[in-house]
Design a protein around this motif. Sequence first.
Motif, PDB file in Angstrom:
ATOM      1  N   PRO A  10      16.191   7.334   0.175  1.00 36.83           N
ATOM      2  CA  PRO A  10      15.815   8.229   1.279  1.00 36.83           C
ATOM      3  C   PRO A  10      14.725   9.245   0.943  1.00 36.83           C
ATOM      4  CG  PRO A  10      18.173   7.936   1.289  1.00 36.83           C
ATOM      5  CD  PRO A  10      17.668   7.257   0.042  1.00 36.83           C
ATOM      6  N   ASP A  11      14.713   9.784  -0.264  1.00 40.78           N
ATOM      7  CA  ASP A  11      13.671  10.786  -0.576  1.00 40.78           C
ATOM      8  C   ASP A  11      12.283  10.170  -0.462  1.00 40.78           C
ATOM      9  OD1 ASP A  11      14.539   9.502  -3.284  1.00 40.78           O
ATOM     10  OD2 ASP A  11      12.606  10.399  -3.730  1.00 40.78           O
ATOM     11  N   ALA A  12      12.189   8.866  -0.778  1.00 36.78           N
ATOM     12  CA  ALA A  12      10.891   8.173  -0.741  1.00 36.78           C
ATOM     13  C   ALA A  12      10.555   7.678   0.671  1.00 36.78           C
ATOM     14  CB  ALA A  12      10.896   7.013  -1.730  1.00 36.78           C
ATOM     15  N   THR A  13      11.531   7.101   1.371  1.00 37.22           N
ATOM     16  CA  THR A  13      11.234   6.610   2.738  1.00 37.22           C
ATOM     17  C   THR A  13      10.856   7.784   3.628  1.00 37.22           C
ATOM     18  OG1 THR A  13      13.584   6.685   3.347  1.00 37.22           O
ATOM     19  CG2 THR A  13      12.728   4.577   2.576  1.00 37.22           C
ATOM     20  N   LYS A  14      11.543   8.918   3.434  1.00 32.91           N
ATOM     21  CA  LYS A  14      11.276  10.129   4.225  1.00 32.91           C
ATOM     22  C   LYS A  14       9.836  10.606   4.052  1.00 32.91           C
ATOM     23  CE  LYS A  14      13.676  13.678   2.862  1.00 32.91           C
ATOM     24  NZ  LYS A  14      14.982  14.325   2.573  1.00 32.91           N
ATOM     25  N   ARG A  15       9.312  10.434   2.833  1.00 28.78           N
ATOM     26  CA  ARG A  15       7.941  10.884   2.543  1.00 28.78           C
ATOM     27  C   ARG A  15       6.911   9.774   2.758  1.00 28.78           C
ATOM     28  NH1 ARG A  15       8.181  12.711  -3.233  1.00 28.78           N
ATOM     29  NH2 ARG A  15      10.069  11.417  -3.282  1.00 28.78           N
ATOM     30  N   ASN A  16       7.361   8.664   3.378  1.00 31.14           N
ATOM     31  CA  ASN A  16       6.460   7.561   3.742  1.00 31.14           C
ATOM     32  C   ASN A  16       5.808   6.926   2.511  1.00 31.14           C
ATOM     33  OD1 ASN A  16       5.605   5.973   5.873  1.00 31.14           O
ATOM     34  ND2 ASN A  16       3.791   7.203   6.333  1.00 31.14           N
ATOM     35  N   LEU A  17       6.597   6.738   1.465  1.00 31.51           N
ATOM     36  CA  LEU A  17       6.073   6.228   0.194  1.00 31.51           C
ATOM     37  C   LEU A  17       6.374   4.750  -0.037  1.00 31.51           C
ATOM     38  CD1 LEU A  17       6.973   9.296  -2.080  1.00 31.51           C
ATOM     39  CD2 LEU A  17       4.680   8.556  -1.347  1.00 31.51           C
ATOM     40  N   THR A  18       6.877   4.049   0.984  1.00 29.43           N
ATOM     41  CA  THR A  18       7.229   2.636   0.776  1.00 29.43           C
ATOM     42  C   THR A  18       6.034   1.822   0.281  1.00 29.43           C
ATOM     43  OG1 THR A  18       8.979   2.773   2.426  1.00 29.43           O
ATOM     44  CG2 THR A  18       8.188   0.565   1.881  1.00 29.43           C
ATOM     45  N   GLY A  19       4.902   1.986   0.920  1.00 29.61           N
ATOM     46  CA  GLY A  19       3.715   1.217   0.528  1.00 29.61           C
ATOM     47  C   GLY A  19       3.230   1.575  -0.871  1.00 29.61           C
ATOM     48  N   ALA A  20       3.240   2.859  -1.192  1.00 30.12           N
ATOM     49  CA  ALA A  20       2.790   3.299  -2.521  1.00 30.12           C
ATOM     50  C   ALA A  20       3.712   2.736  -3.604  1.00 30.12           C
ATOM     51  CB  ALA A  20       2.747   4.826  -2.577  1.00 30.12           C
ATOM     52  N   ILE A  21       5.010   2.726  -3.337  1.00 34.04           N
ATOM     53  CA  ILE A  21       5.957   2.172  -4.309  1.00 34.04           C
ATOM     54  C   ILE A  21       5.797   0.660  -4.389  1.00 34.04           C
ATOM     55  CG2 ILE A  21       8.437   1.786  -4.738  1.00 34.04           C
ATOM     56  CD1 ILE A  21       8.832   4.740  -3.779  1.00 34.04           C
ATOM     57  N   ASN A  22       5.613   0.012  -3.248  1.00 32.07           N
ATOM     58  CA  ASN A  22       5.397  -1.442  -3.268  1.00 32.07           C
ATOM     59  C   ASN A  22       4.144  -1.808  -4.065  1.00 32.07           C
ATOM     60  OD1 ASN A  22       7.722  -2.054  -1.937  1.00 32.07           O
ATOM     61  ND2 ASN A  22       6.764  -2.448   0.043  1.00 32.07           N
ATOM     62  N   ALA A  23       3.117  -0.993  -3.991  1.00 31.52           N
ATOM     63  CA  ALA A  23       1.893  -1.266  -4.763  1.00 31.52           C
ATOM     64  C   ALA A  23       2.202  -1.254  -6.254  1.00 31.52           C
ATOM     65  CB  ALA A  23       0.810  -0.240  -4.424  1.00 31.52           C
ATOM     66  N   LYS A  24       3.045  -0.323  -6.703  1.00 32.55           N
ATOM     67  CA  LYS A  24       3.415  -0.270  -8.135  1.00 32.55           C
ATOM     68  C   LYS A  24       4.264  -1.485  -8.517  1.00 32.55           C
ATOM     69  CE  LYS A  24       2.984   4.477  -9.678  1.00 32.55           C
ATOM     70  NZ  LYS A  24       2.006   4.152 -10.745  1.00 32.55           N
ATOM     71  N   ILE A  25       5.144  -1.894  -7.595  1.00 33.90           N
ATOM     72  CA  ILE A  25       5.983  -3.072  -7.852  1.00 33.90           C
ATOM     73  C   ILE A  25       5.083  -4.301  -8.035  1.00 33.90           C
ATOM     74  CG2 ILE A  25       7.607  -4.670  -6.724  1.00 33.90           C
ATOM     75  CD1 ILE A  25       8.950  -2.134  -5.470  1.00 33.90           C
ATOM     76  N   GLU A  26       4.134  -4.473  -7.148  1.00 36.78           N
ATOM     77  CA  GLU A  26       3.252  -5.643  -7.223  1.00 36.78           C
ATOM     78  C   GLU A  26       2.327  -5.560  -8.434  1.00 36.78           C
ATOM     79  OE1 GLU A  26       3.341  -6.992  -2.549  1.00 36.78           O
ATOM     80  OE2 GLU A  26       1.576  -5.921  -3.252  1.00 36.78           O
ATOM     81  N   ALA A  27       1.863  -4.366  -8.760  1.00 33.71           N
ATOM     82  CA  ALA A  27       0.999  -4.209  -9.939  1.00 33.71           C
ATOM     83  C   ALA A  27       1.762  -4.558 -11.220  1.00 33.71           C
ATOM     84  CB  ALA A  27       0.451  -2.783 -10.009  1.00 33.71           C
ATOM     85  N   ALA A  28       3.087  -4.410 -11.185  1.00 29.91           N
ATOM     86  CA  ALA A  28       3.910  -4.756 -12.353  1.00 29.91           C
ATOM     87  C   ALA A  28       4.181  -6.258 -12.423  1.00 29.91           C
ATOM     88  CB  ALA A  28       5.225  -3.980 -12.315  1.00 29.91           C
ATOM     89  N   GLY A  29       3.610  -7.024 -11.502  1.00 33.68           N
ATOM     90  CA  GLY A  29       3.754  -8.483 -11.555  1.00 33.68           C
ATOM     91  C   GLY A  29       4.979  -9.006 -10.822  1.00 33.68           C
ATOM     92  N   LEU A  30       5.625  -8.132 -10.046  1.00 36.73           N
ATOM     93  CA  LEU A  30       6.810  -8.549  -9.294  1.00 36.73           C
ATOM     94  C   LEU A  30       6.410  -8.877  -7.851  1.00 36.73           C
ATOM     95  CD1 LEU A  30       9.099  -5.795 -10.753  1.00 36.73           C
ATOM     96  CD2 LEU A  30       9.417  -8.263 -11.084  1.00 36.73           C
ATOM     97  N   ARG A  31       7.061  -9.911  -7.306  1.00 33.92           N
ATOM     98  CA  ARG A  31       6.792 -10.335  -5.926  1.00 33.92           C
ATOM     99  C   ARG A  31       7.940  -9.865  -5.031  1.00 33.92           C
ATOM    100  NH1 ARG A  31       3.451 -14.150  -3.974  1.00 33.92           N
ATOM    101  NH2 ARG A  31       2.931 -14.748  -6.105  1.00 33.92           N
ATOM    102  N   ILE A  32       7.598  -9.214  -3.929  1.00 37.23           N
ATOM    103  CA  ILE A  32       8.619  -8.775  -2.962  1.00 37.23           C
ATOM    104  C   ILE A  32       8.918  -9.971  -2.062  1.00 37.23           C
ATOM    105  CG2 ILE A  32       9.151  -7.147  -1.100  1.00 37.23           C
ATOM    106  CD1 ILE A  32       6.789  -5.387  -2.467  1.00 37.23           C
ATOM    107  N   ILE A  33      10.073 -10.619  -2.280  1.00 43.35           N
ATOM    108  CA  ILE A  33      10.360 -11.849  -1.532  1.00 43.35           C
ATOM    109  C   ILE A  33      11.261 -11.608  -0.319  1.00 43.35           C
ATOM    110  CG2 ILE A  33       9.981 -13.332  -3.551  1.00 43.35           C
ATOM    111  CD1 ILE A  33      13.118 -13.788  -3.439  1.00 43.35           C
ATOM    112  N   ALA A  34      11.836 -10.411  -0.223  1.00 41.83           N
ATOM    113  CA  ALA A  34      12.598 -10.044   0.971  1.00 41.83           C
ATOM    114  C   ALA A  34      12.625  -8.527   1.045  1.00 41.83           C
ATOM    115  CB  ALA A  34      14.017 -10.591   0.909  1.00 41.83           C
ATOM    116  N   GLN A  35      12.614  -8.018   2.275  1.00 40.03           N
ATOM    117  CA  GLN A  35      12.568  -6.561   2.440  1.00 40.03           C
ATOM    118  C   GLN A  35      13.028  -6.210   3.840  1.00 40.03           C
ATOM    119  OE1 GLN A  35       9.276  -3.774   1.029  1.00 40.03           O
ATOM    120  NE2 GLN A  35       8.462  -4.391   3.008  1.00 40.03           N
ATOM    121  N   LYS A  36      13.895  -5.207   3.971  1.00 39.97           N
ATOM    122  CA  LYS A  36      14.236  -4.709   5.305  1.00 39.97           C
ATOM    123  C   LYS A  36      14.662  -3.251   5.238  1.00 39.97           C
ATOM    124  CE  LYS A  36      18.791  -6.905   4.962  1.00 39.97           C
ATOM    125  NZ  LYS A  36      19.595  -8.068   5.443  1.00 39.97           N
TER     126      LYS A  36
END
Length: 137
Positions: A10-36
């Motif tokens: 919640p602290d991150a979704t509230k601050r609209n950081l989903t995309g910024a966090i997803n960018a770090k996840i993808e930069a780490a070589g991980l694929r987001i295969i499901a999300q809701k």
Amino acid sequence: IQRTFSIIKPDATKRNLTGAINAKIEAAGLRIIAQKRIHMTQKQAETFYGVHKDRPFFGELVEFMISEPVVVQVLEGENAIKAYRDVMGATNPADADEGTIRKEFAQSVGENSVHGSDAPETAAEEIAYFFSGLELV
Ligand code: ATP
Ligand code: MG
């Protein structure tokens, strides 16, 4: 190839950081295969964090996790469980390494922006708790 379960808290979704966090996840070589986006009930949060039910911060943790919607995800990659925990950083952002999600975004040891599974068994359990097999391709 391995899968792990992630929550953008919640602290991150509230601050609209989903995309910024997803960018770090993808930069780490991980694929987001499901999300809701979901808003957990108190029961769901208590069950999910059941392993911590005797810890002094349990009540606070559950209240926090149900305070706002969260984004639940399944991540896939080589050694995904460890790879994600590495990019998450230490539980307490004060101890987190430079470049990690928690160093950059977390606000405190409780409001620490992300959850990641800690072992193959918990990853499988946590994924099955929030996603049906049909949602995972
Ligand atoms: P997570 O399980 O969320 O991926 P983690 O494995 O780094 O994080 P755990 O020890 O499993 O940390 O704790 C689960 C969560 O409980 C933490 O992410 C944090 O939100 C909360 N928490 C842990 N320790 C404390 C504490 N001392 N005070 C308040 N909240 C805490
Ligand atoms: Mg944990």
